[in-house]
Design an enzyme around this catalytic site. Sequence first.
Site, PDB file in Angstrom:
ATOM      1  N   SER A 216       2.921   4.051   5.756  1.00 16.69           N
ATOM      2  CA  SER A 216       2.976   5.512   5.662  1.00 16.69           C
ATOM      3  C   SER A 216       2.888   6.110   7.065  1.00 16.69           C
ATOM      4  CB  SER A 216       1.849   6.023   4.755  1.00 16.69           C
ATOM      5  OG  SER A 216       1.941   7.421   4.564  1.00 16.69           O
ATOM      6  N   HIS A 243       6.588   6.020   3.184  1.00 13.31           N
ATOM      7  CA  HIS A 243       6.403   7.396   2.737  1.00 13.31           C
ATOM      8  C   HIS A 243       7.144   8.345   3.684  1.00 13.31           C
ATOM      9  CE1 HIS A 243       2.245   6.211   0.839  1.00 13.31           C
ATOM     10  NE2 HIS A 243       3.269   5.722   0.175  1.00 13.31           N
ATOM     11  N   ASP A 340      -2.573   3.580  -1.221  1.00 12.93           N
ATOM     12  CA  ASP A 340      -1.352   3.172  -1.900  1.00 12.93           C
ATOM     13  C   ASP A 340      -1.035   1.723  -1.549  1.00 12.93           C
ATOM     14  OD1 ASP A 340       0.945   3.395  -3.460  1.00 12.93           O
ATOM     15  OD2 ASP A 340       2.172   4.085  -1.770  1.00 12.93           O
TER      16      ASP A 340
END
Length: 399
Positions: A216, A243, A340
């Site tokens: 991310s 992301h 995540d």
Amino acid sequence: MSAPRQIGVLIVDDSPFMRLTLQKILSQDPSIKVLDTAKDGREGILKLQSLRPDVITMDVEMPVMNGLQALDEIMRWQPTPVIILSAVTTEGAESTLKAFDLGAVDVVAKPSGKPGADLQVLSRDLVEKVKAAALVNLARLRPNKGLASSQQNPSTAAVSSSTAATVQPGITKITSSKSPSSPSSVSSGNAARTFSGVKSGVLPKHPVEIVAIGTSTGGPSALQAVLPVLPKNFPVPVLVAQHMPPGFTGPLAQRLNGLCELNVREGVNGEVLKAGTVYVAPAGKQLQVQRRSGQLTLNIGDDSPIPTLYHPSVDVMFLSLGKEVGKGTLGVVMTGMGSDGTKGMKEIKKLEGFAITEAEETCVVYGMPRSIVEAGLADRVVPLGEIGKAIVECVMRRG
């Protein structure tokens, strides 16, 4: 007991409407305080020096001094986490990738002008990314001019050499004195790459069928440090869940394709996975896999087996691999806020798959890897500059 310190934000944008909009959005969160606004890059730099914000939001196209010029100066003289606000256009995506090279930590898509939905997405993404940016390791903020830059920031070297990480029992931790973004031990040329100096560690119990990488905040630069290390004869496919807002993963894949010996492209629903190809999950969609007639194919769409804020979600990708590949999965989790990937990695590990996480000292934000380590799921904890070689060692295992 004193109240938690607020995150100080400086907004730099030439549009009065956008400055006001961003200020209203951020001011609604009690943990964030907008310190001031600036109408161009030069004014932003002057206010940065006096206000010393924790995070800057930066437009790209501005008069006097544009966002890229300002970003270059900021990272040169007063490194501060910068979030780029970019239009979802080809030009906007290219500027965003240049901003990542200059040291930006994340991107938020500017509203397209359509009422309602765009502002809701902007509000959610902006607040979340400001909070993530406030956690950034300032020692990791430095330009990453593709893979051409091999100079190590002295402050980063100090962090790397002085950090004594605590890891779970049974985890192998590889340490390196080399710059995390400099694969200097990798030979170039047409011959197959060799990996001299790889420190041996724990290897997967089972042959690796597929590699899946989740990341991310700070991920685009981290991917540029890892994927070019994989040789062109790499024998398995690679999946990437990064992301990013919709419209940016395609240009990211094109950028990576120009740096790598492997083919890198944005994944297409239904295509059969091939060895030596990297498939980047399209932003705004979920990437899963299905096994059909013995072949793994991509299943890209809106469906998700779990509730999640992320599209793509590392958890969704890992859960799918746990179901369809199981013990043949090598999961890699790099820099990023939150957790995540942890839920999906638990499933992979139950089936005797393998997990590599990025070490704290090289993460821009040590969130996602920390969650894996603290859950006792990591098999190897590796600095960024060694992750590519660790992947190759695991995939090319002999036994």
